[in-house]
Design a protein around this motif. Structure first.
Motif, PDB file in Angstrom:
ATOM      1  N   ALA A 129       0.856  -1.192   0.000  1.00 59.50           N
ATOM      2  CA  ALA A 129       0.000   0.000   0.000  1.00 59.50           C
ATOM      3  C   ALA A 129       0.891   1.242   0.000  1.00 59.50           C
ATOM      4  O   ALA A 129       1.035   1.929   1.003  1.00 59.50           O
ATOM      5  CB  ALA A 129      -0.925  -0.008   1.209  1.00 59.50           C
ATOM      6  N   ASN A 130       1.492   1.519  -1.144  1.00 55.90           N
ATOM      7  CA  ASN A 130       2.458   2.601  -1.228  1.00 55.90           C
ATOM      8  C   ASN A 130       1.802   3.963  -1.367  1.00 55.90           C
ATOM      9  O   ASN A 130       0.755   4.102  -1.998  1.00 55.90           O
ATOM     10  CB  ASN A 130       3.376   2.377  -2.439  1.00 55.90           C
ATOM     11  CG  ASN A 130       4.320   1.215  -2.244  1.00 55.90           C
ATOM     12  OD1 ASN A 130       4.807   0.991  -1.143  1.00 55.90           O
ATOM     13  ND2 ASN A 130       4.587   0.477  -3.297  1.00 55.90           N
ATOM     14  N   LYS A 131       2.436   4.960  -0.780  1.00 59.96           N
ATOM     15  CA  LYS A 131       1.989   6.335  -0.953  1.00 59.96           C
ATOM     16  C   LYS A 131       2.557   6.925  -2.239  1.00 59.96           C
ATOM     17  O   LYS A 131       1.986   7.848  -2.794  1.00 59.96           O
ATOM     18  CB  LYS A 131       2.416   7.178   0.250  1.00 59.96           C
ATOM     19  CG  LYS A 131       1.742   6.768   1.545  1.00 59.96           C
ATOM     20  CD  LYS A 131       2.191   7.638   2.694  1.00 59.96           C
ATOM     21  CE  LYS A 131       1.523   7.219   3.995  1.00 59.96           C
ATOM     22  NZ  LYS A 131       1.986   8.037   5.134  1.00 59.96           N
ATOM     23  N   ARG A 132       3.671   6.386  -2.711  1.00 61.61           N
ATOM     24  CA  ARG A 132       4.269   6.894  -3.937  1.00 61.61           C
ATOM     25  C   ARG A 132       3.518   6.360  -5.156  1.00 61.61           C
ATOM     26  O   ARG A 132       2.801   5.372  -5.080  1.00 61.61           O
ATOM     27  CB  ARG A 132       5.744   6.508  -4.002  1.00 61.61           C
ATOM     28  CG  ARG A 132       6.000   5.019  -3.960  1.00 61.61           C
ATOM     29  CD  ARG A 132       7.474   4.741  -3.844  1.00 61.61           C
ATOM     30  NE  ARG A 132       7.734   3.316  -3.702  1.00 61.61           N
ATOM     31  CZ  ARG A 132       8.949   2.809  -3.494  1.00 61.61           C
ATOM     32  NH1 ARG A 132       9.986   3.615  -3.407  1.00 61.61           N
ATOM     33  NH2 ARG A 132       9.128   1.510  -3.361  1.00 61.61           N
ATOM     34  N   TYR A 133       3.731   6.996  -6.285  1.00 64.87           N
ATOM     35  CA  TYR A 133       3.053   6.600  -7.517  1.00 64.87           C
ATOM     36  C   TYR A 133       3.574   5.262  -8.031  1.00 64.87           C
ATOM     37  O   TYR A 133       2.793   4.400  -8.442  1.00 64.87           O
ATOM     38  CB  TYR A 133       3.267   7.664  -8.594  1.00 64.87           C
ATOM     39  CG  TYR A 133       2.447   8.914  -8.405  1.00 64.87           C
ATOM     40  CD1 TYR A 133       1.438   9.239  -9.300  1.00 64.87           C
ATOM     41  CD2 TYR A 133       2.685   9.801  -7.350  1.00 64.87           C
ATOM     42  CE1 TYR A 133       0.687  10.394  -9.152  1.00 64.87           C
ATOM     43  CE2 TYR A 133       1.947  10.954  -7.187  1.00 64.87           C
ATOM     44  CZ  TYR A 133       0.950  11.250  -8.092  1.00 64.87           C
ATOM     45  OH  TYR A 133       0.202  12.390  -7.925  1.00 64.87           O
ATOM     46  N   GLY A 134       4.867   5.110  -8.038  1.00 64.65           N
ATOM     47  CA  GLY A 134       5.456   3.877  -8.555  1.00 64.65           C
ATOM     48  C   GLY A 134       6.938   3.833  -8.258  1.00 64.65           C
ATOM     49  O   GLY A 134       7.498   4.744  -7.637  1.00 64.65           O
ATOM     50  N   CYS A 135       7.595   2.779  -8.713  1.00 62.06           N
ATOM     51  CA  CYS A 135       9.039   2.661  -8.532  1.00 62.06           C
ATOM     52  C   CYS A 135       9.605   1.771  -9.630  1.00 62.06           C
ATOM     53  O   CYS A 135       8.872   1.037 -10.307  1.00 62.06           O
ATOM     54  CB  CYS A 135       9.390   2.093  -7.150  1.00 62.06           C
ATOM     55  SG  CYS A 135       8.900   0.374  -6.919  1.00 62.06           S
ATOM     56  N   CYS A 136      10.909   1.854  -9.822  1.00 64.33           N
ATOM     57  CA  CYS A 136      11.598   1.028 -10.812  1.00 64.33           C
ATOM     58  C   CYS A 136      12.790   0.364 -10.134  1.00 64.33           C
ATOM     59  O   CYS A 136      13.668   1.052  -9.609  1.00 64.33           O
ATOM     60  CB  CYS A 136      12.058   1.876 -11.991  1.00 64.33           C
ATOM     61  SG  CYS A 136      12.836   0.907 -13.308  1.00 64.33           S
TER      62      CYS A 136
ATOM     63  N   ASN B   5      20.446  -4.643 -17.081  1.00 62.15           N
ATOM     64  CA  ASN B   5      19.863  -5.444 -18.158  1.00 62.15           C
ATOM     65  C   ASN B   5      18.436  -5.906 -17.857  1.00 62.15           C
ATOM     66  O   ASN B   5      17.762  -6.428 -18.747  1.00 62.15           O
ATOM     67  CB  ASN B   5      20.739  -6.666 -18.441  1.00 62.15           C
ATOM     68  CG  ASN B   5      22.102  -6.266 -18.971  1.00 62.15           C
ATOM     69  OD1 ASN B   5      22.212  -5.434 -19.868  1.00 62.15           O
ATOM     70  ND2 ASN B   5      23.163  -6.832 -18.405  1.00 62.15           N
ATOM     71  N   LYS B   6      17.991  -5.749 -16.603  1.00 57.92           N
ATOM     72  CA  LYS B   6      16.622  -6.103 -16.241  1.00 57.92           C
ATOM     73  C   LYS B   6      16.028  -4.995 -15.373  1.00 57.92           C
ATOM     74  O   LYS B   6      16.686  -4.485 -14.470  1.00 57.92           O
ATOM     75  CB  LYS B   6      16.573  -7.436 -15.489  1.00 57.92           C
ATOM     76  CG  LYS B   6      16.830  -8.658 -16.358  1.00 57.92           C
ATOM     77  CD  LYS B   6      16.624  -9.942 -15.560  1.00 57.92           C
ATOM     78  CE  LYS B   6      16.846 -11.172 -16.421  1.00 57.92           C
ATOM     79  NZ  LYS B   6      16.632 -12.433 -15.660  1.00 57.92           N
ATOM     80  N   HIS B   7      14.767  -4.673 -15.660  1.00 59.43           N
ATOM     81  CA  HIS B   7      14.093  -3.595 -14.936  1.00 59.43           C
ATOM     82  C   HIS B   7      12.696  -4.059 -14.542  1.00 59.43           C
ATOM     83  O   HIS B   7      11.990  -4.680 -15.344  1.00 59.43           O
ATOM     84  CB  HIS B   7      13.983  -2.349 -15.810  1.00 59.43           C
ATOM     85  CG  HIS B   7      15.247  -1.994 -16.527  1.00 59.43           C
ATOM     86  ND1 HIS B   7      16.241  -1.235 -15.953  1.00 59.43           N
ATOM     87  CD2 HIS B   7      15.698  -2.327 -17.760  1.00 59.43           C
ATOM     88  CE1 HIS B   7      17.241  -1.096 -16.804  1.00 59.43           C
ATOM     89  NE2 HIS B   7      16.934  -1.751 -17.914  1.00 59.43           N
ATOM     90  N   HIS B   8      12.310  -3.752 -13.321  1.00 60.92           N
ATOM     91  CA  HIS B   8      10.995  -4.146 -12.816  1.00 60.92           C
ATOM     92  C   HIS B   8      10.248  -2.891 -12.369  1.00 60.92           C
ATOM     93  O   HIS B   8      10.598  -2.274 -11.358  1.00 60.92           O
ATOM     94  CB  HIS B   8      11.127  -5.125 -11.648  1.00 60.92           C
ATOM     95  CG  HIS B   8      12.001  -6.303 -11.948  1.00 60.92           C
ATOM     96  ND1 HIS B   8      11.613  -7.319 -12.787  1.00 60.92           N
ATOM     97  CD2 HIS B   8      13.267  -6.603 -11.540  1.00 60.92           C
ATOM     98  CE1 HIS B   8      12.578  -8.220 -12.869  1.00 60.92           C
ATOM     99  NE2 HIS B   8      13.587  -7.802 -12.130  1.00 60.92           N
ATOM    100  N   ILE B   9       9.227  -2.539 -13.125  1.00 66.49           N
ATOM    101  CA  ILE B   9       8.422  -1.358 -12.809  1.00 66.49           C
ATOM    102  C   ILE B   9       7.209  -1.783 -11.989  1.00 66.49           C
ATOM    103  O   ILE B   9       6.517  -2.744 -12.338  1.00 66.49           O
ATOM    104  CB  ILE B   9       7.956  -0.638 -14.089  1.00 66.49           C
ATOM    105  CG1 ILE B   9       9.165  -0.072 -14.844  1.00 66.49           C
ATOM    106  CG2 ILE B   9       6.975   0.480 -13.748  1.00 66.49           C
ATOM    107  CD1 ILE B   9       8.802   0.557 -16.184  1.00 66.49           C
ATOM    108  N   GLU B  10       6.961  -1.079 -10.893  1.00 67.61           N
ATOM    109  CA  GLU B  10       5.781  -1.327 -10.066  1.00 67.61           C
ATOM    110  C   GLU B  10       4.970  -0.034  -9.961  1.00 67.61           C
ATOM    111  O   GLU B  10       5.521   1.026  -9.683  1.00 67.61           O
ATOM    112  CB  GLU B  10       6.180  -1.803  -8.665  1.00 67.61           C
ATOM    113  CG  GLU B  10       6.849  -3.172  -8.660  1.00 67.61           C
ATOM    114  CD  GLU B  10       7.150  -3.654  -7.249  1.00 67.61           C
ATOM    115  OE1 GLU B  10       6.765  -2.947  -6.290  1.00 67.61           O
ATOM    116  OE2 GLU B  10       7.760  -4.728  -7.106  1.00 67.61           O
ATOM    117  N   ILE B  11       3.671  -0.154 -10.187  1.00 65.83           N
ATOM    118  CA  ILE B  11       2.759   0.985 -10.089  1.00 65.83           C
ATOM    119  C   ILE B  11       1.796   0.743  -8.929  1.00 65.83           C
ATOM    120  O   ILE B  11       1.231  -0.346  -8.805  1.00 65.83           O
ATOM    121  CB  ILE B  11       1.956   1.175 -11.395  1.00 65.83           C
ATOM    122  CG1 ILE B  11       2.905   1.329 -12.594  1.00 65.83           C
ATOM    123  CG2 ILE B  11       1.024   2.374 -11.282  1.00 65.83           C
ATOM    124  CD1 ILE B  11       3.809   2.541 -12.540  1.00 65.83           C
TER     125      ILE B  11
END
Length: 242
Positions: free
Chosen positions: A37-44, A71-77
């Motif tokens: 339950a993040n307060k931020r918009y997203g993270c990478c 070489n790998k990126h995981h975006i979370e919204i």
């Protein structure tokens, strides 16, 4: 919701391709909803660093190893973002995609260069931080102001406000407002809790004093012997407020 997120991500990628920004050379990217339950918009989040981008430097007494390419990126919204208008969701996705590019781990010069290009060519409004209250209003949603915070941070120029539980001492010197470049001022939230000083008489006639915000809960805790070594073998027979 996951399907909607993937569709909007694919749309962002197509828009980037249309202005000559190709994601094929920056590694594998996946996107998903944040489970927290993040307060931020997203993270990478990044993994599998490119050794060619490795650098070393000394900070204080520590040796720091830093990578600028991965070489790998995981975006979370965050899930709450998905309730906003699609243009705001896509703005958040674009923000996190930029973090996948080399030398864009932070919101420095390279990040700003990409943001400026995308804003100009595609009509986005990518900045270092978002404005929750404005985004909720533009999405015709009711905005509940933050109550669970310790620090209120306000731009002295445009009056943008955001809230934090933690605060770095050099924040004001290191950062400027992402909307106008103004300086920040930090306010510490007033503690409105009422504290009670008390004394307890144990069943062996010894006296113990302390303070608490919940006198009934504290008495129960003392009698259970969970938090205080003194009361593990003693029971509280009488308590008085001071």
């Amino acid at each position: 919701m996951e399907q909607k997120l993937q569709i909007l991500y694919d749309s962002c990628v197509k828009e980037l391709n249309s202005i000559g920004i190709n994601l094929d050379n920056i590694g594998q990217i996946d996107i998903k909803l944040s489970k927290r339950a993040n307060k931020r918009y997203g993270c990478c989040k990044h993994e599998t660093p490119d050794e060619s981008s490795k650098s070393k430097y000394i900070k204080g007494f520590k040796k720091i190893i830093k990578y600028e390419k991965f070489n790998k990126h995981h975006i979370e919204i965050s899930k709450w973002v998905m309730d906003l208008n699609e243009d705001i969701i896509k703005n958040t996705i674009m923000h996190e995609i930029i973090h996948c590019f080399p030398y864009c781990n932070n919101h420095g010069k390279e990040f700003k260069n990409y943001a400026n290009i995308i804003n100009k060519e595609l009509g986005y409004n990518i900045s270092r931080i978002g404005d929750k209250e404005s985004d909720y209003k533009n999405s015709n949603l009711e905005y509940a102001k933050e109550n669970n915070y310790k620090y209120k941070i306000e731009c002295q120029n445009c009056s943008q406000v955001f809230f934090r539980q933690r605060y770095s001492k050099n924040f004001v010197n290191k950062y400027r407002c992402g909307k106008c470049g103004g300086e920040f001022k930090v306010y510490i939230k007033e503690n409105k809790k009422t504290y009670y000083a008390y004394m307890v008489r144990c069943n062996d006639n010894t006296i113990y004093s302390g303070f608490t915000v919940d006198i009934n809960k504290r008495l129960e805790t003392h009698n259970s012997g969970k938090r205080c070594k003194i009361h593990k073998s003693k029971k509280t027979s009488e308590i008085s407020l001071l």
